[in-house]
Design an enzyme around this catalytic site. Structure first.
Site, PDB file in Angstrom:
ATOM      1  N   CYS A   6      94.925 -48.815-101.648  1.00  0.00           N
ATOM      2  CA  CYS A   6      94.788 -50.188-101.137  1.00  0.00           C
ATOM      3  C   CYS A   6      95.664 -50.404 -99.900  1.00  0.00           C
ATOM      4  O   CYS A   6      96.859 -50.090 -99.902  1.00  0.00           O
ATOM      5  CB  CYS A   6      95.169 -51.162-102.252  1.00  0.00           C
ATOM      6  SG  CYS A   6      95.408 -52.861-101.693  1.00  0.00           S
ATOM      7  N   CYS A   9      98.706 -52.668-100.584  1.00  0.00           N
ATOM      8  CA  CYS A   9      99.707 -51.949-101.390  1.00  0.00           C
ATOM      9  C   CYS A   9     100.484 -50.978-100.506  1.00  0.00           C
ATOM     10  O   CYS A   9     101.704 -50.835-100.648  1.00  0.00           O
ATOM     11  CB  CYS A   9      99.042 -51.211-102.548  1.00  0.00           C
ATOM     12  SG  CYS A   9      98.522 -52.295-103.907  1.00  0.00           S
ATOM     13  N   ASP A  32      99.545 -61.410 -89.719  1.00  0.00           N
ATOM     14  CA  ASP A  32      98.175 -60.895 -89.680  1.00  0.00           C
ATOM     15  C   ASP A  32      97.974 -60.126 -88.369  1.00  0.00           C
ATOM     16  O   ASP A  32      98.386 -60.565 -87.294  1.00  0.00           O
ATOM     17  CB  ASP A  32      97.174 -62.048 -89.794  1.00  0.00           C
ATOM     18  CG  ASP A  32      95.773 -61.556 -90.133  1.00  0.00           C
ATOM     19  OD1 ASP A  32      95.309 -61.826 -91.249  1.00  0.00           O
ATOM     20  OD2 ASP A  32      95.145 -60.888 -89.271  1.00  0.00           O
ATOM     21  N   HIS A  48      98.820 -55.115-107.627  1.00  0.00           N
ATOM     22  CA  HIS A  48      97.461 -55.014-107.091  1.00  0.00           C
ATOM     23  C   HIS A  48      96.509 -55.904-107.895  1.00  0.00           C
ATOM     24  O   HIS A  48      95.816 -55.438-108.802  1.00  0.00           O
ATOM     25  CB  HIS A  48      96.973 -53.570-107.070  1.00  0.00           C
ATOM     26  CG  HIS A  48      95.609 -53.449-106.453  1.00  0.00           C
ATOM     27  ND1 HIS A  48      95.414 -53.550-105.095  1.00  0.00           N
ATOM     28  CD2 HIS A  48      94.380 -53.299-107.012  1.00  0.00           C
ATOM     29  CE1 HIS A  48      94.112 -53.444-104.848  1.00  0.00           C
ATOM     30  NE2 HIS A  48      93.460 -53.287-105.989  1.00  0.00           N
ATOM     31  N   ASN A  88      90.587 -66.088 -99.417  1.00  0.00           N
ATOM     32  CA  ASN A  88      89.164 -65.761 -99.488  1.00  0.00           C
ATOM     33  C   ASN A  88      88.941 -64.917-100.738  1.00  0.00           C
ATOM     34  O   ASN A  88      89.678 -63.965-100.992  1.00  0.00           O
ATOM     35  CB  ASN A  88      88.737 -64.984 -98.244  1.00  0.00           C
ATOM     36  CG  ASN A  88      88.828 -65.839 -96.983  1.00  0.00           C
ATOM     37  OD1 ASN A  88      88.509 -67.020 -97.015  1.00  0.00           O
ATOM     38  ND2 ASN A  88      89.265 -65.255 -95.883  1.00  0.00           N
ATOM     39  N   THR A  96      87.854 -59.359 -97.104  1.00  0.00           N
ATOM     40  CA  THR A  96      87.716 -57.983 -96.604  1.00  0.00           C
ATOM     41  C   THR A  96      88.718 -57.024 -97.249  1.00  0.00           C
ATOM     42  O   THR A  96      88.434 -55.835 -97.347  1.00  0.00           O
ATOM     43  CB  THR A  96      87.881 -57.930 -95.073  1.00  0.00           C
ATOM     44  OG1 THR A  96      89.144 -58.486 -94.721  1.00  0.00           O
ATOM     45  CG2 THR A  96      86.767 -58.694 -94.377  1.00  0.00           C
ATOM     46  N   HIS A  99      92.898 -57.129-102.160  1.00  0.00           N
ATOM     47  CA  HIS A  99      94.222 -57.347-102.748  1.00  0.00           C
ATOM     48  C   HIS A  99      94.530 -58.809-102.474  1.00  0.00           C
ATOM     49  O   HIS A  99      94.558 -59.220-101.294  1.00  0.00           O
ATOM     50  CB  HIS A  99      95.247 -56.409-102.100  1.00  0.00           C
ATOM     51  CG  HIS A  99      96.653 -56.537-102.630  1.00  0.00           C
ATOM     52  ND1 HIS A  99      97.386 -55.453-103.085  1.00  0.00           N
ATOM     53  CD2 HIS A  99      97.476 -57.614-102.747  1.00  0.00           C
ATOM     54  CE1 HIS A  99      98.581 -55.860-103.471  1.00  0.00           C
ATOM     55  NE2 HIS A  99      98.667 -57.179-103.268  1.00  0.00           N
ATOM     56  N   HIS A 101      95.527 -62.233-101.334  1.00  0.00           N
ATOM     57  CA  HIS A 101      96.428 -62.622-100.250  1.00  0.00           C
ATOM     58  C   HIS A 101      96.154 -64.059 -99.864  1.00  0.00           C
ATOM     59  O   HIS A 101      95.020 -64.533 -99.932  1.00  0.00           O
ATOM     60  CB  HIS A 101      96.281 -61.701 -99.036  1.00  0.00           C
ATOM     61  CG  HIS A 101      94.873 -61.513 -98.568  1.00  0.00           C
ATOM     62  ND1 HIS A 101      93.975 -60.675 -99.200  1.00  0.00           N
ATOM     63  CD2 HIS A 101      94.197 -62.070 -97.535  1.00  0.00           C
ATOM     64  CE1 HIS A 101      92.816 -60.715 -98.560  1.00  0.00           C
ATOM     65  NE2 HIS A 101      92.922 -61.558 -97.557  1.00  0.00           N
ATOM     66  N   HIS A 103      96.519 -66.655 -96.762  1.00  0.00           N
ATOM     67  CA  HIS A 103      96.727 -66.835 -95.330  1.00  0.00           C
ATOM     68  C   HIS A 103      97.529 -68.126 -95.127  1.00  0.00           C
ATOM     69  O   HIS A 103      97.147 -69.171 -95.664  1.00  0.00           O
ATOM     70  CB  HIS A 103      95.395 -67.017 -94.595  1.00  0.00           C
ATOM     71  CG  HIS A 103      94.446 -65.858 -94.706  1.00  0.00           C
ATOM     72  ND1 HIS A 103      94.224 -64.988 -93.664  1.00  0.00           N
ATOM     73  CD2 HIS A 103      93.636 -65.439 -95.712  1.00  0.00           C
ATOM     74  CE1 HIS A 103      93.323 -64.081 -94.024  1.00  0.00           C
ATOM     75  NE2 HIS A 103      92.948 -64.339 -95.273  1.00  0.00           N
TER      76      HIS A 103
END
Ligand code: AMP
Ligand code: ZN
Length: 115
Positions: A6, A9, A32, A48, A88, A96, A99, A101, A103
């Site tokens: 990943c 990770c 980002d 994960h 997302n 995309t 894992h 996340h 934003h």
């Protein structure tokens, strides 16, 4: 537990470089690579978890820890006038990296419409 295949990770364990802005025992935050706002940071759990859809009773504390960290990250980034936090989840949301996340987007007035 981290996953050797990943991307995030690998960022957490330092195998892939990142611009780290914050870290504690539970989460890691970095800029980002393709910013969509003047400030665009990703906050990820040090576990994960594939997406928000995989948050359960035994890992939800990571989400709580992330949301405890977000105000201090925002403050350090000077986001005095507000910011947006987005995750997302799955295909329709165009996730995309599989894992979890969050934003953090800020530094300018954003559109009211979110999609
Ligand atoms: P999402 O589309 O919600 O899965 O978001 C994945 C985000 O990861 C995108 O905004 C990418 O620009 C960002 N990203 C992909 N690879 C990297 C990387 N190596 N370092 C930092 N951000 C990345
Ligand atoms: Zn991962």
């Amino acid at each position: 537990m981290l996953n050797a295949d990943c991307l995030f990770c690998k960022i957490i364990n330092g195998d892939i470089p990142s611009q780290k802005v914050y870290e504690n025992d539970y989460c890691f935050a970095f800029r980002d690579i393709n910013p969509q706002a003047p400030v665009h940071i990703l906050v990820v759990p040090k576990d994960h978890i594939e997406s928000a859809d995989m948050v359960k009773f035994n890992n939800s504390f990571y989400v709580a820890k992330i949301f405890e960290a977000i105000p201090s990250i925002a403050k350090a980034e000077g986001l005095k006038n507000g910011y947006r936090v987005i995750t997302n989840c799955g295909e329709d949301a165009c996730q995309t990296v599989k894992h979890l996340h969050f934003h953090i987007l800020g530094g300018e007035k954003m559109a009211e419409k979110m999609c």
